[in-house]
Design a protein around this motif. Structure first.
Motif, PDB file in Angstrom:
ATOM      1  N   GLY A  97       0.795  -1.223   0.000  1.00  0.00           N
ATOM      2  CA  GLY A  97       0.000   0.000   0.000  1.00  0.00           C
ATOM      3  C   GLY A  97       0.822   1.265   0.000  1.00  0.00           C
ATOM      4  O   GLY A  97       0.325   2.332   0.391  1.00  0.00           O
ATOM      5  N   HIS A  98       2.096   1.177  -0.449  1.00  0.00           N
ATOM      6  CA  HIS A  98       2.980   2.337  -0.461  1.00  0.00           C
ATOM      7  C   HIS A  98       3.641   2.501  -1.826  1.00  0.00           C
ATOM      8  O   HIS A  98       4.873   2.528  -1.921  1.00  0.00           O
ATOM      9  N   PRO A  99       2.865   2.617  -2.895  1.00  0.00           N
ATOM     10  CA  PRO A  99       3.496   2.860  -4.195  1.00  0.00           C
ATOM     11  C   PRO A  99       4.212   4.203  -4.181  1.00  0.00           C
ATOM     12  O   PRO A  99       3.762   5.148  -3.520  1.00  0.00           O
ATOM     13  N   SER A 100       5.332   4.293  -4.891  1.00  0.00           N
ATOM     14  CA  SER A 100       6.103   5.537  -4.883  1.00  0.00           C
ATOM     15  C   SER A 100       6.772   5.739  -6.235  1.00  0.00           C
ATOM     16  O   SER A 100       7.196   4.781  -6.883  1.00  0.00           O
ATOM     17  N   ASP A 101       6.861   7.008  -6.645  1.00  0.00           N
ATOM     18  CA  ASP A 101       7.566   7.327  -7.878  1.00  0.00           C
ATOM     19  C   ASP A 101       9.002   7.775  -7.582  1.00  0.00           C
ATOM     20  O   ASP A 101       9.725   8.199  -8.489  1.00  0.00           O
ATOM     21  N   GLN A 102       9.414   7.665  -6.323  1.00  0.00           N
ATOM     22  CA  GLN A 102      10.782   8.035  -5.946  1.00  0.00           C
ATOM     23  C   GLN A 102      11.633   6.783  -5.773  1.00  0.00           C
ATOM     24  O   GLN A 102      12.329   6.610  -4.770  1.00  0.00           O
ATOM     25  N   THR A 103      11.575   5.919  -6.769  1.00  0.00           N
ATOM     26  CA  THR A 103      12.207   4.606  -6.633  1.00  0.00           C
ATOM     27  C   THR A 103      13.724   4.694  -6.542  1.00  0.00           C
ATOM     28  O   THR A 103      14.351   3.894  -5.855  1.00  0.00           O
ATOM     29  N   GLU A 104      14.354   5.652  -7.246  1.00  0.00           N
ATOM     30  CA  GLU A 104      15.812   5.746  -7.190  1.00  0.00           C
ATOM     31  C   GLU A 104      16.283   6.080  -5.776  1.00  0.00           C
ATOM     32  O   GLU A 104      17.173   5.429  -5.225  1.00  0.00           O
ATOM     33  N   SER A 105      15.680   7.103  -5.186  1.00  0.00           N
ATOM     34  CA  SER A 105      16.078   7.493  -3.831  1.00  0.00           C
ATOM     35  C   SER A 105      15.790   6.386  -2.829  1.00  0.00           C
ATOM     36  O   SER A 105      16.601   6.101  -1.944  1.00  0.00           O
TER      37      SER A 105
END
Length: 373
Positions: free
Chosen positions: A212-220
Motif C-alpha cells: 500500500g505504499h506505491p512511490s515514484d521516488q524509486t531511485e532514492s
C-alpha cells in the motif's frame, strides 16, 4: 489494554503483517531451497531464516508455516510452490491467529511499563512445552516461528536450544534472524539456513505497491533503503526522503557546513512527538557516513539518495584513505549516539555535536577543499 490493542512487534507500522502478505518478492532461491529439501524428504526440524531487515524473512516464515500446516505435497507438482489457497481451512486459521498447531514466539507486552519488552523472555519459550503437549493430540505437523531470534535473551536462547537438540516429532522450528552472528553457535549449527537477499529495484517497487505504499521516488528509495522494503516503508512513513535531502543540503559545502540548515535539523528533533524524527535523523546520519565510506572505496554511487548526493560523496570521499576516515567516524558517532540516548542527552545538542564532527573530519580529510574555501 485488550489483546487487540497490543502492538505486534513483528509488524512494520503502516504495512500488512507478514501473515497477510500474499506475494513474496525477491526470495525465489530461498523458497526453492526449502521446497527442494521438503521434496527430497530432508525437512530439518530447525530452519534459520537470515538476511537484512525488511526483505521478506518473516513473510517467508509464514508462507512455510502455512504450507506445512496445510499438508501440501510439493513433490506432486511440476512447478512446486509455497502458495496455498487462502480459503484453505488451515490458511484461514493462520490468518485469524487461531491455528492450534502454530506457536509464534516474539517480544511480550509488559503490563507495568505499557510497552513491548526489549527482548524475548524465557517464559515465552517455556510455554512451548504446553504447546507441544496440547498440539500433539491430533497428530498433525506442528510449527513454531521465532521472530526474531536475535531478541532472545540468554535464558530464552538456551531454552530454544534444548528444543532444537531434542525436537518433538513432526515439528518444525523457524527462527528469523537479522544478525545470525549474535546467536549461540550451537543454535546456528542445529539449523539449516535459508538466506534472504536484498531486493532489486523492481522487486522493491512490487513489494511497496503490495504493502500500500506505491512511490515514484524509486531511485532514492532503492539507494537509501538498501533493498529493504521495510526500511523503504519507514522512510515513506516518516518523510525520510525529505529529511535526507536536508542532510545533503547541510553537508553540500563541506568542509564547511550550512549552519542555519544544521540548526533547523537539530531543532526539529526537540519537543513533544519528535522522538521519531530524532531517531530517523540519527539513522540517516549513520547512513550518510556509510555511503561516504563506500564511495571512497567503490566510486560515485550509481543511485542518489537525494539530488546532489553523488557529486558530494565523490568530492568528500575521493579515495580509500578518506573512506577509512569516514568509516571510523561512522563507528565513533554510532557509539556516541548510543551513549547519548542512554543518558537522555538533549537531542538537539547530540545532533549538532555529530554534525560538527562531520565538519571536522571533512576539514581533516580534504585539505585541498579547506584551502579553496
Amino acid at each position: 489494554m485488550s489483546d487487540d490493542d497490543i502492538p505486534e512487534p513483528d509488524r512494520i507500522a503502516g504495512a500488512p503483517h507478514p501473515r497477510e502478505t500474499r506475494v513474496l518478492y525477491g526470495q525465489a532461491k530461498a523458497e526453492a531451497d526449502f521446497l527442494d529439501a521438503f521434496g527430497a524428504g530432508r525437512l530439518h526440524s530447525g530452519w534459520l531464516i537470515t538476511g537484512p531487515r525488511g526483505v521478506g524473512k518473516a513473510t517467508l516464515a509464514w508462507k512455510i508455516a502455512t504450507f506445512l500446516l496445510a499438508g501440501q505435497e510439493a513433490g506432486l507438482f511440476d512447478d512446486p510452490s509455497l502458495e496455498v489457497d487462502p480459503e484453505h481451512p488451515d490458511a484461514r486459521l493462520i490468518q485469524s491467529g487461531a491455528h492450534p498447531r502454530l506457536s509464534v514466539i516474539r517480544r511480550p507486552w509488559d503490563d507495568k511499563t505499557k510497552k513491548l519488552k526489549t527482548d524475548i523472555t524465557v517464559d515465552a519459550v517455556r510455554n512451548l512445552k504446553t504447546f507441544f503437549q496440547m498440539s500433539a493430540a491430533d497428530g498433525g505437523r506442528r510449527v513454531v516461528i521465532v521472530d526474531a531470534a536475535d531478541e532472545l535473551n540468554r535464558n530464552a536462547a538456551n531454552a530454544i536450544l534444548k528444543e532444537l537438540e531434542e525436537p518433538p516429532a513432526n515439528c518444525t522450528i523457524l527462527l528469523i534472524a537479522h544478525q545470525p552472528s549474535r546467536l549461540l553457535p550451537t543454535i546456528r549449527s542445529r539449523c539449516r539456513e535459508l538466506r534472504c537477499m536484498r531486493l532489486n529495484a523492481d522487486d522493491l517497487q512490487g513489494a511497496l505497491a503490495q504493502a500500500g505504499h506505491p512511490s515514484d521516488q524509486t531511485e532514492s528509495l532503492a539507494a537509501l533503503a538498501g533493498g529493504s522494503a521495510g526500511d523503504a516503508i519507514r522512510l515513506l512513513n516518516h518523510d525520510g526522503l525529505a529529511l535526507y535531502a536536508e542532510l545533503v543540503k547541510t553537508f553540500d559545502k563541506l568542509p564547511r557546513i550550512d549552519r542555519p540548515s544544521a540548526l533547523r535539523l537539530a531543532d526539529a528533533c526537540v519537543g513533544r512527538g519528535s522522538d521519531v524524527r530524532f531517531g530517523m535523523t540519527l539513522d540517516l546520519i549513520d547512513l550518510f557516513l556509510s555511503r561516504a565510506a563506500r564511495a571512497g572505496l567503490l566510486g560515485e554511487p550509481s543511485a542518489q539518495g537525494a539530488p546532489g548526493e553523488a557529486r558530494l560523496l565523490a568530492r568528500i570521499a575521493p579515495d580509500d584513505r578518506t573512506a577509512r576516515r569516514w568509516a571510523q567516524l561512522q563507528q565513533d558517532l554510532t557509539d556516541r549516539s548510543r551513549h547519548g540516548r542512554a543518558v537522555n542527552l538533549d537531542p538537539a545538542a547530540l545532533i549538532l555535536d555529530m554534525v560538527f564532527k562531520i565538519e571536522e573530519t571533512a576539514q581533516a580529510t580534504a585539505p585541498s577543499l579547506k584551502a579553496a574555501r
